[in-house]
Design a protein around this motif. Structure first.
Motif, mmCIF file in Angstrom:
data_model
loop_
_atom_site.group_PDB
_atom_site.id
_atom_site.type_symbol
_atom_site.label_atom_id
_atom_site.label_comp_id
_atom_site.label_asym_id
_atom_site.label_seq_id
_atom_site.Cartn_x
_atom_site.Cartn_y
_atom_site.Cartn_z
ATOM 1 N N PHE A 47 0.808 -1.267 0.039
ATOM 2 C CA PHE A 47 -0.099 -0.050 -0.002
ATOM 3 C C PHE A 47 0.957 1.321 -0.126
ATOM 4 C CE2 PHE A 47 -3.225 -3.075 1.205
ATOM 5 C CZ PHE A 47 -4.414 -2.691 0.486
ATOM 6 N N ALA A 48 2.039 1.164 0.168
ATOM 7 C CA ALA A 48 3.020 2.481 0.184
ATOM 8 C C ALA A 48 2.751 3.386 -0.899
ATOM 9 C CB ALA A 48 4.431 1.919 0.531
ATOM 10 N N GLY A 49 2.665 2.464 -2.339
ATOM 11 C CA GLY A 49 3.059 3.350 -3.442
ATOM 12 C C GLY A 49 1.319 3.485 -4.327
ATOM 13 N N ILE A 50 0.543 3.162 -3.542
ATOM 14 C CA ILE A 50 -0.898 3.383 -4.192
ATOM 15 C C ILE A 50 -1.505 4.636 -4.095
ATOM 16 C CG2 ILE A 50 -1.270 0.790 -3.675
ATOM 17 C CD1 ILE A 50 -3.742 2.293 -1.860
ATOM 18 N N ASP A 51 -2.356 5.038 -5.230
ATOM 19 C CA ASP A 51 -3.195 6.127 -4.969
ATOM 20 C C ASP A 51 -4.592 5.693 -5.367
ATOM 21 O OD1 ASP A 51 -3.344 5.706 -7.765
ATOM 22 O OD2 ASP A 51 -2.457 7.680 -8.401
ATOM 23 N N THR A 52 -5.082 4.853 -5.739
ATOM 24 C CA THR A 52 -6.343 4.713 -6.026
ATOM 25 C C THR A 52 -6.496 3.004 -5.854
ATOM 26 O OG1 THR A 52 -6.480 6.131 -7.872
ATOM 27 C CG2 THR A 52 -8.398 4.523 -7.768
ATOM 28 N N ILE A 53 -7.634 2.659 -5.048
ATOM 29 C CA ILE A 53 -8.170 1.232 -4.780
ATOM 30 C C ILE A 53 -9.428 1.068 -5.535
ATOM 31 C CG2 ILE A 53 -8.926 -0.280 -2.797
ATOM 32 C CD1 ILE A 53 -7.197 1.397 -0.801
ATOM 33 N N LEU A 54 -9.114 0.006 -6.298
ATOM 34 C CA LEU A 54 -10.549 -0.464 -6.947
ATOM 35 C C LEU A 54 -11.197 -1.714 -6.094
ATOM 36 C CD1 LEU A 54 -12.043 -0.095 -9.764
ATOM 37 C CD2 LEU A 54 -10.602 -1.836 -10.629
ATOM 38 N N GLY A 112 -21.171 0.752 -15.689
ATOM 39 C CA GLY A 112 -21.455 0.874 -17.211
ATOM 40 C C GLY A 112 -20.074 -0.180 -17.831
ATOM 41 N N ASP A 113 -19.192 0.457 -18.445
ATOM 42 C CA ASP A 113 -18.164 -0.465 -19.145
ATOM 43 C C ASP A 113 -16.947 -0.628 -18.207
ATOM 44 O OD1 ASP A 113 -16.311 -1.478 -20.803
ATOM 45 O OD2 ASP A 113 -16.349 -0.168 -22.614
ATOM 46 N N LEU A 114 -16.990 -1.597 -17.427
ATOM 47 C CA LEU A 114 -15.825 -1.681 -16.605
ATOM 48 C C LEU A 114 -14.439 -1.656 -17.243
ATOM 49 C CD1 LEU A 114 -15.001 -2.069 -13.518
ATOM 50 C CD2 LEU A 114 -15.220 -4.553 -13.704
ATOM 51 N N PRO A 115 -14.205 -2.663 -18.312
ATOM 52 C CA PRO A 115 -12.851 -2.631 -18.808
ATOM 53 C C PRO A 115 -12.339 -1.051 -19.314
ATOM 54 C CG PRO A 115 -14.185 -4.350 -19.591
ATOM 55 C CD PRO A 115 -14.945 -3.617 -18.754
ATOM 56 N N ARG A 116 -13.318 -0.280 -19.737
ATOM 57 C CA ARG A 116 -13.221 1.069 -19.972
ATOM 58 C C ARG A 116 -12.807 2.028 -18.767
ATOM 59 N NH1 ARG A 116 -15.689 5.937 -19.692
ATOM 60 N NH2 ARG A 116 -15.264 7.021 -21.443
ATOM 61 N N GLU A 117 -13.364 1.489 -17.714
ATOM 62 C CA GLU A 117 -13.210 2.458 -16.491
ATOM 63 C C GLU A 117 -11.774 2.014 -16.001
ATOM 64 O OE1 GLU A 117 -14.744 4.793 -15.045
ATOM 65 O OE2 GLU A 117 -16.917 4.614 -16.510
ATOM 66 N N LEU A 121 -8.557 4.596 -15.234
ATOM 67 C CA LEU A 121 -7.761 4.748 -14.179
ATOM 68 C C LEU A 121 -6.358 4.616 -14.311
ATOM 69 C CD1 LEU A 121 -10.478 2.966 -11.850
ATOM 70 C CD2 LEU A 121 -9.886 5.314 -11.856
ATOM 71 N N LYS A 122 -6.252 3.572 -15.114
ATOM 72 C CA LYS A 122 -4.615 3.294 -15.474
ATOM 73 C C LYS A 122 -4.024 4.445 -16.215
ATOM 74 C CE LYS A 122 -3.539 -0.827 -16.901
ATOM 75 N NZ LYS A 122 -3.438 -2.172 -17.657
ATOM 76 N N ARG A 123 -4.980 5.244 -16.847
ATOM 77 C CA ARG A 123 -4.316 6.420 -17.570
ATOM 78 C C ARG A 123 -4.472 7.519 -16.602
ATOM 79 N NH1 ARG A 123 -5.038 5.910 -23.545
ATOM 80 N NH2 ARG A 123 -5.805 3.674 -23.924
ATOM 81 N N GLY A 124 -4.875 7.511 -15.357
ATOM 82 C CA GLY A 124 -4.990 8.644 -14.394
ATOM 83 C C GLY A 124 -6.070 9.226 -14.861
ATOM 84 N N GLU A 125 -7.106 9.075 -15.431
ATOM 85 C CA GLU A 125 -8.259 9.799 -15.747
ATOM 86 C C GLU A 125 -9.356 9.390 -15.156
ATOM 87 O OE1 GLU A 125 -8.603 9.582 -20.020
ATOM 88 O OE2 GLU A 125 -6.362 10.207 -20.571
ATOM 89 N N GLY A 126 -9.977 8.245 -15.094
ATOM 90 C CA GLY A 126 -11.328 7.586 -14.783
ATOM 91 C C GLY A 126 -12.231 8.247 -13.551
ATOM 92 N N ALA A 127 -13.181 7.458 -13.442
ATOM 93 C CA ALA A 127 -13.871 7.635 -12.313
ATOM 94 C C ALA A 127 -14.405 9.344 -11.934
ATOM 95 C CB ALA A 127 -13.210 7.272 -10.868
ATOM 96 N N THR A 128 -14.591 9.861 -13.087
ATOM 97 C CA THR A 128 -15.284 11.266 -13.095
ATOM 98 C C THR A 128 -16.546 11.327 -13.781
ATOM 99 O OG1 THR A 128 -13.937 11.607 -15.129
ATOM 100 C CG2 THR A 128 -12.974 12.127 -12.995
ATOM 101 N N SER A 129 -16.959 10.358 -14.762
ATOM 102 C CA SER A 129 -17.965 10.440 -15.318
ATOM 103 C C SER A 129 -19.069 9.236 -14.729
ATOM 104 C CB SER A 129 -17.975 10.329 -16.793
ATOM 105 O OG SER A 129 -17.356 9.000 -17.251
ATOM 106 N N ARG A 130 -20.385 9.418 -15.046
ATOM 107 C CA ARG A 130 -21.477 8.518 -14.529
ATOM 108 C C ARG A 130 -21.177 8.098 -12.991
ATOM 109 N NH1 ARG A 130 -18.966 6.731 -18.151
ATOM 110 N NH2 ARG A 130 -18.794 4.524 -17.862
#
Length: 140
Positions: A47-54, A112-117, A121-130
């Protein structure tokens, strides 16, 4: 691109989920978890290097976020529980078509589309829409 790290518990014989009268984990969300120092060190390293937990909806609803939030409050200066504070501080994302809004602080529900989400997230973008997030409380 961010790394996606899978962290899960599994018994020596490969058991990872609930089936019949078997619980999905060997300990419940209470205070009586007999973690040794080596296991706590391992969790701190993960957990030392994480920024997001799915996190799955079921894990969130069954107490993961509440449990580690309470542990972070209970052991604020214990270095072996530093990972609990990281869980509290990290952004949490719960994919679910059942939940319409988050009941947990610092947690966003996506649908919605979990693979897209996950890709977002991996690109540093997700979890902002819907999604809908519970507001974070001010830190003291």
């Amino acid at each position: 691109m961010k790394k996606l790290i899978l962290q899960m518990q599994m018994s020596v014989d490969g058991f990872v989920g609930a089936a019949g009268d078997h619980r999905w984990q060997l300990w419940e969300w209470g205070d009586d978890s007999a973690w040794d120092e080596e296991l706590k060190r391992d969790f701190n390293a993960v957990f030392a290097g994480i920024d997001t937990i799915l996190l799955s909806r079921k894990m969130a609803e069954e107490g993961y976020l509440t449990h580690w939030g309470n542990a972070a409050k209970r052991y604020p200066r214990d270095p072996f529980y530093a990972f609990a504070q990281r869980i509290v501080e990290a952004r949490k994302v719960v994919p679910s078509d059942r939940l319409k809004a988050s009941r947990w602080e610092g947690t966003t529900v996506v649908s919605g589309d979990l693979p897209r989400e996950v890709d977002l997230l991996k690109r540093g973008e997700g979890a902002t829409s819907r999604c809908s997030a519970a507001p974070a409380s001010p830190r003291r």
